[in-house]
Design an enzyme around this catalytic site. Structure first.
Site, PDB file in Angstrom:
ATOM      1  CD  GLN A 266      36.879  28.771  19.120  1.00  0.00           C
ATOM      2  OE1 GLN A 266      37.623  28.020  19.770  1.00  0.00           O
ATOM      3  NE2 GLN A 266      37.242  29.284  17.958  1.00  0.00           N
TER       4      GLN A 266
ATOM      5  CE  LYS B 122      24.957  27.248  17.691  1.00  0.00           C
ATOM      6  NZ  LYS B 122      23.962  26.599  16.833  1.00  0.00           N
TER       7      LYS B 122
ATOM      8  NE  ARG C 144      32.540  38.204  19.838  1.00  0.00           N
ATOM      9  CZ  ARG C 144      33.545  38.590  19.041  1.00  0.00           C
ATOM     10  NH1 ARG C 144      34.362  37.694  18.489  1.00  0.00           N
ATOM     11  NH2 ARG C 144      33.758  39.865  18.827  1.00  0.00           N
TER      12      ARG C 144
ATOM     13  CG  ASP D  80      37.737  37.939  16.757  1.00  0.00           C
ATOM     14  OD1 ASP D  80      36.943  38.480  17.551  1.00  0.00           O
ATOM     15  OD2 ASP D  80      37.783  38.219  15.548  1.00  0.00           O
TER      16      ASP D  80
HETATM   17  C1  LIG Z   1      29.641  38.331  16.686  1.00  0.00           C
HETATM   18  C2  LIG Z   1      30.271  37.020  16.349  1.00  0.00           C
HETATM   19  C3  LIG Z   1      31.620  36.842  16.583  1.00  0.00           C
HETATM   20  C4  LIG Z   1      32.225  35.622  16.307  1.00  0.00           C
HETATM   21  N1  LIG Z   1      33.526  35.417  16.652  1.00  0.00           N
HETATM   22  C5  LIG Z   1      34.076  34.204  16.492  1.00  0.00           C
HETATM   23  C6  LIG Z   1      35.360  33.902  16.975  1.00  0.00           C
HETATM   24  O1  LIG Z   1      36.053  34.739  17.571  1.00  0.00           O
HETATM   25  N2  LIG Z   1      35.847  32.655  16.766  1.00  0.00           N
HETATM   26  C7  LIG Z   1      35.120  31.675  16.118  1.00  0.00           C
HETATM   27  O2  LIG Z   1      35.598  30.551  15.986  1.00  0.00           O
HETATM   28  N3  LIG Z   1      33.900  31.948  15.645  1.00  0.00           N
HETATM   29  C8  LIG Z   1      33.354  33.178  15.813  1.00  0.00           C
HETATM   30  N4  LIG Z   1      32.091  33.410  15.351  1.00  0.00           N
HETATM   31  C9  LIG Z   1      31.431  32.440  14.435  1.00  0.00           C
HETATM   32  C10 LIG Z   1      30.681  31.366  15.197  1.00  0.00           C
HETATM   33  O3  LIG Z   1      31.579  30.540  15.879  1.00  0.00           O
HETATM   34  C11 LIG Z   1      29.809  30.510  14.265  1.00  0.00           C
HETATM   35  O4  LIG Z   1      30.613  29.886  13.318  1.00  0.00           O
HETATM   36  C12 LIG Z   1      28.725  31.283  13.540  1.00  0.00           C
HETATM   37  O5  LIG Z   1      28.199  32.302  14.323  1.00  0.00           O
HETATM   38  C13 LIG Z   1      27.573  30.342  13.164  1.00  0.00           C
HETATM   39  O6  LIG Z   1      27.011  29.794  14.331  1.00  0.00           O
HETATM   40  P1  LIG Z   1      25.558  30.168  14.890  1.00  0.00           P
HETATM   41  O7  LIG Z   1      25.679  30.341  16.364  1.00  0.00           O
HETATM   42  O8  LIG Z   1      25.007  31.312  14.170  1.00  0.00           O
HETATM   43  O9  LIG Z   1      24.702  28.841  14.708  1.00  0.00           O
HETATM   44  P2  LIG Z   1      24.433  27.887  13.479  1.00  0.00           P
HETATM   45  O10 LIG Z   1      23.767  26.689  14.065  1.00  0.00           O
HETATM   46  O11 LIG Z   1      25.649  27.686  12.653  1.00  0.00           O
HETATM   47  O12 LIG Z   1      23.405  28.723  12.628  1.00  0.00           O
HETATM   48  C14 LIG Z   1      22.095  29.017  13.091  1.00  0.00           C
HETATM   49  C15 LIG Z   1      21.351  29.763  11.982  1.00  0.00           C
HETATM   50  O13 LIG Z   1      21.971  31.033  11.768  1.00  0.00           O
HETATM   51  C16 LIG Z   1      22.006  31.362  10.397  1.00  0.00           C
HETATM   52  N5  LIG Z   1      23.406  31.407   9.937  1.00  0.00           N
HETATM   53  C17 LIG Z   1      24.499  31.007  10.620  1.00  0.00           C
HETATM   54  N6  LIG Z   1      25.629  31.223   9.922  1.00  0.00           N
HETATM   55  C18 LIG Z   1      25.226  31.753   8.748  1.00  0.00           C
HETATM   56  C19 LIG Z   1      25.916  32.205   7.589  1.00  0.00           C
HETATM   57  N7  LIG Z   1      27.240  32.133   7.483  1.00  0.00           N
HETATM   58  N8  LIG Z   1      25.186  32.709   6.565  1.00  0.00           N
HETATM   59  C20 LIG Z   1      23.845  32.798   6.640  1.00  0.00           C
HETATM   60  N9  LIG Z   1      23.132  32.385   7.720  1.00  0.00           N
HETATM   61  C21 LIG Z   1      23.812  31.882   8.749  1.00  0.00           C
HETATM   62  C22 LIG Z   1      21.252  30.286   9.679  1.00  0.00           C
HETATM   63  O14 LIG Z   1      19.900  30.680   9.616  1.00  0.00           O
HETATM   64  C23 LIG Z   1      21.409  29.096  10.610  1.00  0.00           C
HETATM   65  O15 LIG Z   1      20.387  28.141  10.467  1.00  0.00           O
HETATM   66  C24 LIG Z   1      31.462  34.596  15.692  1.00  0.00           C
HETATM   67  C25 LIG Z   1      30.097  34.776  15.464  1.00  0.00           C
HETATM   68  C26 LIG Z   1      29.498  35.942  15.796  1.00  0.00           C
HETATM   69  C27 LIG Z   1      28.025  36.093  15.589  1.00  0.00           C
END
Ligand SMILES: Cc1cc2nc3c(=O)[nH]c(=O)nc-3n(C[C@H](O)[C@H](O)[C@H](O)COP(=O)(O)OP(=O)(O)OC[C@H]3O[C@@H](n4cnc5c(N)ncnc54)[C@H](O)[C@@H]3O)c2cc1C
Length: 305
Positions: free
Chosen positions: A162, A186, A183, A131
């Site tokens: 990211q 965002k 991976r 991660d």
């Molecule tokens: C498999 C996986 C691994 C990850 N690993 C890392 C990592 O190693 N390092 C790191 O910094 N980040 C990690 N993340 C987190 C990532 O960086 C984002 O903070 C998170 O995924 C929210 O971004 P989004 O792409 O879903 O878009 P966003 O624009 O934040 O969300 C889009 C839509 O998704 C839904 N959504 C998003 N988050 C939530 C929530 N918490 N609760 C409910 N609904 C939600 C909502 O409907 C929202 O409108 C990971 C995410 C995933 C899916």
């Protein structure tokens, strides 16, 4: 209303972690995002996911570990997880955080700890995803990953980038030369404007840019997002370029957009769900709250009941 930055600030407050853990009500609330406290509970959650056509990635919740003994316990936990994946026959790999293995103590200790897990995973033909954490450790995380990648294969160990960081496109180009499995997400931490895009539009535009680089590389990458716009952009780009559905995977977090997880799996896309478990849920949970204001209401409503 609590802002994203305020929630991410609270996520870093160790004292609040102990305070919150004392209340049984939090156990019920966190169940929405966390699969349980034990490996057995996580295995059961993953069996359900596998039945719904999704693979998984174990995440033993712990970060910013500050004693050598605790980092060694984390290694043992992951060796146990890898053994249980084989014993139970579930479809899952593992995700680790380098601060869990001692990055805030000593990079060499961290490398040695991570190496033990990657070596065991490689022997079992499984895969370890490293991660990505805050920008203060981006470079050292990439350095340790590269060292491990030079010793192990493409399908043994991978990394995360990211799209909120300015540096990410250059990092992706550099890592693809090795090559490496990436991976793309965002980014979940509170980053200053010196290193990260502040505007969501820019984070999203960079996500799409880097997603295209990854998909065009021919390496199997993870497109980690719940954002339908990012997912549609990925599906459209893959269709335009004649990239097969099997050539990459979508990834989402446990408990978030289960409908979309199942829909993509039904449509024939590889869908992996990140499954966190363990006692140290506080920082992970707070980052999930920071991502979506509605989640704060969900917590407040449940506290009130
Ligand atoms: C498999 C996986 C691994 C990850 N690993 C890392 C990592 O190693 N390092 C790191 O910094 N980040 C990690 N993340 C987190 C990532 O960086 C984002 O903070 C998170 O995924 C929210 O971004 P989004 O792409 O879903 O878009 P966003 O624009 O934040 O969300 C889009 C839509 O998704 C839904 N959504 C998003 N988050 C939530 C929530 N918490 N609760 C409910 N609904 C939600 C909502 O409907 C929202 O409108 C990971 C995410 C995933 C899916």
């Amino acid at each position: 209303m609590l802002t994203r930055s305020a929630l991410l600030y609270l996520a870093r407050q160790e004292k609040l972690k102990d305070f919150a853990a004392r209340f049984a009500v939090f156990k019920k609330i966190t169940a929405r995002f966390i699969a349980g406290e034990t490996i057995d509970e996580a295995v059961a959650a993953i069996q359900e996911l596998n039945k719904r056509g999704c693979s998984a990635s174990f995440d033993h919740l712990n970060e910013s570990v500050s004693s050598i003994a605790e980092t060694e316990a984390e290694v043992r936990e992951y060796l146990d997880v890898l053994a249980q994946i084989d014993d139970s026959g579930i479809n899952s790999n593992v995700s680790i955080k380098l601060t869990q293995f001692g990055l805030e103590i000593d990079p060499e200790l961290t490398y040695g700890n991570a190496r033990k897990v990657v070596e065991d995973a490689a022997r079992r033909k499984n895969f370890v995803r490293i991660d990505m954490e805050g920008s203060n450790v981006t470079q050292i995380t990439i350095d340790i990953f590269k060292r491990l990648r030079s010793e192990f294969g493409l399908n043994d160990v991978g990394i995360v980038l990211q799209s909120y960081l300015y540096r990410t496109e250059a990092d992706a180009r550099d890592l693809l030369k090795i090559p490496a499995r990436i991976r793309l997400c965002k980014g979940a931490y509170d980053e200053p404007p010196e290193v990260a895009y502040a505007d969501k539009k820019d984070v999203d535009a960079n996500y799409v840019r880097v997603m295209k680089l990854l998909l065009a590389s021919g390496v199997y990458h993870g497109i980690a997002t719940h954002d339908p716009k990012m997912i549609d952009a990925t599906i459209d780009f893959a269709a335009q370029q004649g990239i097969a559905k099997e050539a990459f995977e979508f990834q989402m977090l446990f408990g978030i957009r289960r409908d979309l997880q199942e829909q993509l799996a039904r449509e024939g896309y590889n869908m992996r769900v990140y499954v966190p478990y363990g006692k140290h849920w506080y920082p992970y949970f707070m980052r999930r709250l920071a991502e979506r204001p509605a989640n704060v209401w969900f917590v407040l409503k449940n506290l009130w009941k």
